[in-house]
Design an enzyme around this catalytic site. Structure first.
Site, short mmCIF file in Angstrom:
data_model
loop_
_atom_site.label_atom_id
_atom_site.label_comp_id
_atom_site.label_asym_id
_atom_site.label_seq_id
_atom_site.Cartn_x
_atom_site.Cartn_y
_atom_site.Cartn_z
N ASP A 178 46.69 22.76 44.24
CA ASP A 178 48.12 23.05 44.27
C ASP A 178 48.34 24.49 43.82
OD1 ASP A 178 51.02 21.70 44.25
OD2 ASP A 178 50.88 23.04 42.52
N ASN A 186 58.98 31.71 46.18
CA ASN A 186 60.12 31.56 47.10
C ASN A 186 61.41 32.09 46.49
OD1 ASN A 186 58.92 30.43 49.39
ND2 ASN A 186 58.97 28.37 48.55
N HIS A 191 61.46 33.07 51.36
CA HIS A 191 60.57 32.12 52.00
C HIS A 191 59.53 32.78 52.90
CE1 HIS A 191 62.40 28.39 50.57
NE2 HIS A 191 63.57 29.00 50.67
N ASP A 195 55.71 31.78 52.71
CA ASP A 195 54.84 31.42 53.84
C ASP A 195 53.58 32.28 53.85
OD1 ASP A 195 56.68 29.55 54.62
OD2 ASP A 195 57.47 30.70 56.30
N GLU A 221 52.95 22.93 48.99
CA GLU A 221 51.94 23.89 48.52
C GLU A 221 50.65 23.20 48.08
OE1 GLU A 221 54.78 23.16 44.98
OE2 GLU A 221 54.84 23.16 47.16
#
Length: 300
Positions: A178, A186, A191, A195, A221
């Protein structure tokens, strides 16, 4: 037979391996086409800069930075001895890539060392990865953003591994991973950068996994690695290697370097396990890593 300078340049540019030349201060003087392809950096971006100026920034298996100290190229320029090494370079897109390097000196007509040359070759299992991507595309079992196996594919792979273990006794383990503080990426950068972080982590994981391993995106994630034929010790070593490579890589934004880390839960399949119990145990171990302060691996 006489070969002119332009012919030499074409030959060097057509090499499959990346090649670059530096002066005694390790300032890059030449960068061939393969170096552009493997690293993502164009010749215009690197010529005239030092190796350590946020370009390749090699690290070793333990995550130690080599370019700001006595890296193989610097040692060869200093003592004149050729060297070979396996290191991890920084790709322009941020992820770490395993490469084999060979270094030698450059000398003038009198034999004086005036610089060095490094030849580097990608060690990632690119062909195996490309074949796997084509297979996943056919089955619609890949994640659009990261181009990793998606959750459906991971679940299918787990069932295959369980059957293989029952029939052939081939052990396997999983890494549940994770991204630490992903929401902050973010919230702080937007965002699009979020990404970019997901793709950067995915690329680092898949390019440094073994050809027999499957790396997938579980959701959000979270990532999962399914590692065949491993021991408890192997699983811990491989998991920590991936974690350290991500920790020591970075994404270059306009004004800063963005560093990322992951927390990992690692476990082997037990005789009485089902997919549910295996995944639940890995998830609990992952959150134990979070509880311990993140950027670590917990195995059980």
């Amino acid at each position: 037979m006489f070969i002119d300078r332009d012919s030499y340049r074409r030959i060097v540019d057509d090499l499959y391996d990346g090649l670059y030349l530096v002066d005694r201060n390790r300032v890059i003087q030449y960068w061939n086409k393969a170096a552009e392809r493997i690293s993502g950096f164009t010749a215009a971006e690197v010529i005239g800069k030092s190796c350590s100026d946020n370009i390749l920034t090699h690290v070793d298996r333990d995550g130690n930075t080599l370019c700001k100290g006595m890296c193989p190229l610097a040692m060869t320029i200093a003592d004149g001895k050729t060297r070979e090494a396996e290191v991890f370079l920084h790709h322009k897109e941020g992820y770490r890539m395993p490469v084999s390097v060979r270094v030698n000196t450059l000398t003038d007509a009198d034999g004086n060392v005036i610089g060095g040359v490094e030849l580097f070759t990608s060690r990632s299992s690119s062909r195996s990865i490309e074949r796997r991507i084509r297979d996943l595309e056919k089955k619609a079992f890949y994640d659009n953003l990261t181009r990793l196996a998606n959750r459906n594919c991971v679940e299918n792979e787990l069932q295959i591994r369980f059957e293989e273990q029952k029939r052939l006794g081939v052990s396997f383990g999983i890494l549940f991973m994770d991204i630490d503080h992903f929401k902050e990426f973010n919230d702080t950068y937007g965002h699009d950068v979020g990404d970019l972080v997901l793709r950067f982590v995915a690329d680092t994981l898949v390019k440094n996994a073994r050809p027999s391993d499957l790396i997938g995106r579980w959701g959000g994630e979270e990532f999962i690695g399914i590692l065949r034929n491993v021991t408890h010790e192997n699983l811990e070593i491989l998991g920590n290697r991936l974690r350290v490579l991500i920790e020591n890589a970075y994404i270059t934004l306009k004004t800063e370097q963005l560093h990322v880390s992951i927390s990992v839960g690692a476990t082997l399949m037990l005789d009485n396990d089902s997919s549910d119990t295996l995944l639940k145990r890995a998830d609990m171990l992952l959150y134990e890593s979070k509880r311990r302060g993140r950027n670590c691996l917990t195995i059980g």
